[in-house]
Design a protein around this motif. Sequence first.
Motif, PDB file in Angstrom:
ATOM      1  N   PRO A   1       0.831  -1.202   0.000  1.00 34.66           N
ATOM      2  CA  PRO A   1       0.000   0.000   0.000  1.00 34.66           C
ATOM      3  C   PRO A   1       0.872   1.261   0.000  1.00 34.66           C
ATOM      4  N   GLU A   2       0.372   2.301  -0.611  1.00 34.02           N
ATOM      5  CA  GLU A   2       1.107   3.555  -0.685  1.00 34.02           C
ATOM      6  C   GLU A   2       1.196   4.177   0.702  1.00 34.02           C
ATOM      7  N   ILE A   3       2.395   4.645   1.069  1.00 34.92           N
ATOM      8  CA  ILE A   3       2.617   5.234   2.391  1.00 34.92           C
ATOM      9  C   ILE A   3       2.152   6.676   2.382  1.00 34.92           C
ATOM     10  N   ASP A   4       1.388   7.043   3.395  1.00 34.98           N
ATOM     11  CA  ASP A   4       0.853   8.382   3.526  1.00 34.98           C
ATOM     12  C   ASP A   4       1.864   9.229   4.314  1.00 34.98           C
TER      13      ASP A   4
ATOM     14  N   TYR B   1      12.867   8.544  14.655  1.00 35.55           N
ATOM     15  CA  TYR B   1      13.938   8.661  13.664  1.00 35.55           C
ATOM     16  C   TYR B   1      13.615   7.822  12.425  1.00 35.55           C
ATOM     17  N   GLN B   2      13.150   6.594  12.634  1.00 37.01           N
ATOM     18  CA  GLN B   2      12.811   5.729  11.511  1.00 37.01           C
ATOM     19  C   GLN B   2      11.665   6.313  10.685  1.00 37.01           C
ATOM     20  N   LEU B   3      10.650   6.832  11.352  1.00 41.56           N
ATOM     21  CA  LEU B   3       9.510   7.428  10.646  1.00 41.56           C
ATOM     22  C   LEU B   3       9.929   8.685   9.886  1.00 41.56           C
ATOM     23  N   ALA B   4      10.784   9.497  10.521  1.00 40.84           N
ATOM     24  CA  ALA B   4      11.249  10.720   9.856  1.00 40.84           C
ATOM     25  C   ALA B   4      12.097  10.390   8.634  1.00 40.84           C
ATOM     26  N   ARG B   5      12.901   9.330   8.715  1.00 39.42           N
ATOM     27  CA  ARG B   5      13.703   8.912   7.562  1.00 39.42           C
ATOM     28  C   ARG B   5      12.799   8.455   6.412  1.00 39.42           C
TER      29      ARG B   5
ATOM     30  N   ALA C   1       9.790   9.530   5.840  1.00 43.15           N
ATOM     31  CA  ALA C   1       9.182  10.742   5.279  1.00 43.15           C
ATOM     32  C   ALA C   1      10.172  11.483   4.381  1.00 43.15           C
ATOM     33  N   MET C   2      11.419  11.516   4.773  1.00 43.72           N
ATOM     34  CA  MET C   2      12.437  12.194   3.968  1.00 43.72           C
ATOM     35  C   MET C   2      12.684  11.461   2.650  1.00 43.72           C
ATOM     36  N   ARG C   3      12.617  10.119   2.663  1.00 39.71           N
ATOM     37  CA  ARG C   3      12.800   9.371   1.420  1.00 39.71           C
ATOM     38  C   ARG C   3      11.666   9.646   0.440  1.00 39.71           C
ATOM     39  N   ILE C   4      10.451   9.772   0.965  1.00 35.53           N
ATOM     40  CA  ILE C   4       9.287   9.984   0.109  1.00 35.53           C
ATOM     41  C   ILE C   4       9.199  11.432  -0.366  1.00 35.53           C
ATOM     42  N   ALA C   5       9.431  12.387   0.564  1.00 35.62           N
ATOM     43  CA  ALA C   5       9.290  13.815   0.231  1.00 35.62           C
ATOM     44  C   ALA C   5      10.464  14.589   0.802  1.00 35.62           C
ATOM     45  N   PRO C   6      11.646  14.461   0.205  1.00 32.22           N
ATOM     46  CA  PRO C   6      12.845  15.082   0.765  1.00 32.22           C
ATOM     47  C   PRO C   6      12.836  16.605   0.745  1.00 32.22           C
TER      48      PRO C   6
ATOM     49  N   VAL D   1      11.481  18.006   6.498  1.00 33.26           N
ATOM     50  CA  VAL D   1      12.787  18.529   6.901  1.00 33.26           C
ATOM     51  C   VAL D   1      12.755  18.995   8.356  1.00 33.26           C
ATOM     52  N   PHE D   2      11.711  19.749   8.696  1.00 34.44           N
ATOM     53  CA  PHE D   2      11.596  20.268  10.064  1.00 34.44           C
ATOM     54  C   PHE D   2      11.494  19.106  11.046  1.00 34.44           C
ATOM     55  N   LEU D   3      10.736  18.094  10.673  1.00 36.89           N
ATOM     56  CA  LEU D   3      10.548  16.939  11.542  1.00 36.89           C
ATOM     57  C   LEU D   3      11.862  16.187  11.746  1.00 36.89           C
ATOM     58  N   MET D   4      12.595  15.963  10.688  1.00 32.12           N
ATOM     59  CA  MET D   4      13.878  15.274  10.811  1.00 32.12           C
ATOM     60  C   MET D   4      14.841  16.075  11.680  1.00 32.12           C
ATOM     61  N   ALA D   5      14.827  17.396  11.527  1.00 33.00           N
ATOM     62  CA  ALA D   5      15.694  18.243  12.353  1.00 33.00           C
ATOM     63  C   ALA D   5      15.316  18.123  13.830  1.00 33.00           C
ATOM     64  N   ARG D   6      14.027  18.090  14.106  1.00 32.23           N
ATOM     65  CA  ARG D   6      13.592  17.927  15.497  1.00 32.23           C
ATOM     66  C   ARG D   6      14.072  16.602  16.069  1.00 32.23           C
ATOM     67  N   VAL D   7      13.990  15.563  15.274  1.00 30.91           N
ATOM     68  CA  VAL D   7      14.444  14.245  15.724  1.00 30.91           C
ATOM     69  C   VAL D   7      15.949  14.283  16.006  1.00 30.91           C
ATOM     70  N   LEU D   8      16.706  14.908  15.116  1.00 28.68           N
ATOM     71  CA  LEU D   8      18.150  15.019  15.329  1.00 28.68           C
ATOM     72  C   LEU D   8      18.444  15.815  16.601  1.00 28.68           C
ATOM     73  N   GLY D   9      17.650  16.845  16.821  1.00 25.67           N
ATOM     74  CA  GLY D   9      17.824  17.629  18.040  1.00 25.67           C
ATOM     75  C   GLY D   9      17.581  16.804  19.286  1.00 25.67           C
ATOM     76  N   ARG D  10      16.562  15.959  19.253  1.00 26.99           N
ATOM     77  CA  ARG D  10      16.267  15.093  20.399  1.00 26.99           C
ATOM     78  C   ARG D  10      17.397  14.087  20.628  1.00 26.99           C
ATOM     79  N   ARG D  11      18.103  13.742  19.563  1.00 24.98           N
ATOM     80  CA  ARG D  11      19.227  12.812  19.684  1.00 24.98           C
ATOM     81  C   ARG D  11      20.546  13.544  19.953  1.00 24.98           C
ATOM     82  N   ASN D  12      20.421  14.847  20.318  1.00 20.69           N
ATOM     83  CA  ASN D  12      21.579  15.685  20.662  1.00 20.69           C
ATOM     84  C   ASN D  12      22.549  15.884  19.499  1.00 20.69           C
ATOM     85  N   ARG D  13      22.058  15.777  18.297  1.00 19.73           N
ATOM     86  CA  ARG D  13      22.878  16.043  17.118  1.00 19.73           C
ATOM     87  C   ARG D  13      22.576  17.471  16.660  1.00 19.73           C
ATOM     88  N   PHE D  14      22.916  18.415  17.546  1.00 19.05           N
ATOM     89  CA  PHE D  14      22.504  19.796  17.353  1.00 19.05           C
ATOM     90  C   PHE D  14      23.106  20.465  16.120  1.00 19.05           C
TER      91      PHE D  14
END
Length: 497
Positions: free
Chosen positions: A97-100, A121-125, A127-132, A138-151
Motif C-alpha cells: 500500500p502507498e505510504i501516507d 527517527y525511523q519514521l522521519a527517515r 518521510a524524507m525518502r518519500i518527500a525530501p 525537513v523540520f521533523l527530521m531536524a527535530r528528531v536530530l535535536g532530540r538525539r543531541n545532534r545539534f
Amino acid sequence: MLSSQPNMYRSSILRIGNAIALNAVGLMKACFVLVPIFFITGCHTENSESASKRAASTKTDSHQNGASPEIAGATKEPNPESKTQPSTSQVDKEETPEIDVFTLHNDAAVALQADDHDKAYQLARQAMRIAPSDPTSVFLMARVLGRRNRFPEAIQMLDKLALTAPDARLPVLGQTAQWMVQFGMWKEAEQRFQTLLQEAPEATLVHRKLAELFVRQGRASEATEHLKTLCRLGDIEEIELRHLLAGGQPLHGDTALDELSPIGHRGKAMYAISREEWELARTELEALESRSAETLSILGRVYVHLDDNDSLNNWREEATQSELPDSESYFPKGAILAGQETHATAVRLLSKAVLFDQTDSDAYRLLSHSLLAVDRPNESKDAAKRFELISETKRIGREMSLTEDRDDSKFQSLIDSLDELQRPWESLHWSSVRLAYAKTNNSLTENELDRLASQIKERSIKLNSEGWIPDRQFVTCGIDLDSLEQTDSPIDTLPRK
C-alpha cells in the motif's frame, strides 16, 4: 528543589490567573508559540495531499459499490471457472500500500512526544525518502536530530530550510536558538532570540528563554527587563516571580535546578552570592586573569559584604582604569564613600543604585545610614523600612525555593510587602499564585476564594488599562535626585519630607 506539585501551576491560572490580561495582549504571542507546532502539522506537500486524496477516493469507491466484499461473498459465490488470475504487478500493488506522508509526520510527532526517539527517527527517515523537499519532513527530521543531541546537524538542516521556505524563518530561528543554548552556543542563541523579538516584540516564549539565559549567565539586570515584560504580558511562572524578588537572580533553592545551571564565571559567582557563599564568589572572580566590567562590579559588591577595605580600595583603582558602566558601579562606589563618611556624595550614588535595582536591599541599608548622617531622619527611616520589606520578600522567596510547602499567611505577607514597595505587577501575579495554591490546599473558604478572584480581576483590568510607572522619588525615599544632579547643590538645600 521544586517538586512536581509547583509545576502543576505552570498554567494559565498561574500566568496571571485570568483571561483578561491575556486578551489585552492579543493573539500575537499565542500565535508565535504555536508556529512550530502548526508548521509541523499544517504544512504538506503535493505528495502527501495526493496520497490522502487517493486513499479517500478508494474508500469512497468501496462504499459507492454497495456491500462490502465479505457481505457480497456470502450472498453470491462466483463461478470458479470465471475467475481471472491477477497479474504479478497487480498483486505487488495490492500487497504494498502507498505510504501516507501525512501519517508518517503525525506518527513521528507522537513518537517524539512519547520520547521514543528511535521510532521517531525511523519514521522521519521514511518521510524524507518519500518527500525530501517537503518543509514538514525537513523540520521533523531536524527535530528528531535535536532530540538525539545532534545539534549542529539539526541547526544546519533548518538554516538551509529557512533559505528555501521564507514562511519557516521565525520557527527556524526559535527552534535553532533553543538548540544553541543546549549546545553551549549562547552568544549565537541570544542573537537569534533578539532577532525574533524584533519581529514579534510580545512573544512571551522568547522573553522567557532570554530571561532564563540571562539568569544563568548572571546578567541580572537584563534578566529583570524580560521578567518584567512577562509580568506586563500576563504570562509569568512562579519561579520567574521568585527571580524578580531577587532582582533577576535565582534564589537559594532554584540554583540547584538542572535547567538553571550557571553559565560562565559571572553566572557561577552570582549563584554563589544567591546561596550567600561570598568567599566562594570571591574565589571564582579573583581567579580570572582578566575581568570584564560586569564581573568587576560583582567583585566590588563581594568586597563590601566581606568588609574587606583593603581589597575594596584596590578594586576602586581597578574600576577607575576600566570602562565600568556607571549603573554597575553605583553600589560599591557608594559603599566606599559611606565608609569614608563622605555621606552627601554617597547619597547620590546609592540613590542611583536603588533606581537601577529596586530590590537592592544592601543599597537601601547604606542609604539609610548616609541619610541619617546628613540629617535626613525621615528619609533615613523610609530607607530603613524599605530595607526591611525587601529583605522580607527575599526571605519568603528563598523559603519557597527550598520547599514545596506553601503557607497562605506567607503569601499574604509577601503580597502586602510588595504593595508597600509599590510593585503592583508582582503583587498581582503573586495573588494569582496564592489563589492557585489555596484552591488546591483548601486554605481559603469559598467566599474568600471568590473575593480574591474578584480582586485579581479588578486589579488586572486597572493595571492593563492605566499601566504603571514607578515614582522615582518614592524609590529614592523622597530624595529629588534630578534636582540634586541638575544643580549640583548640597543635599541639605533640598526640601525635606
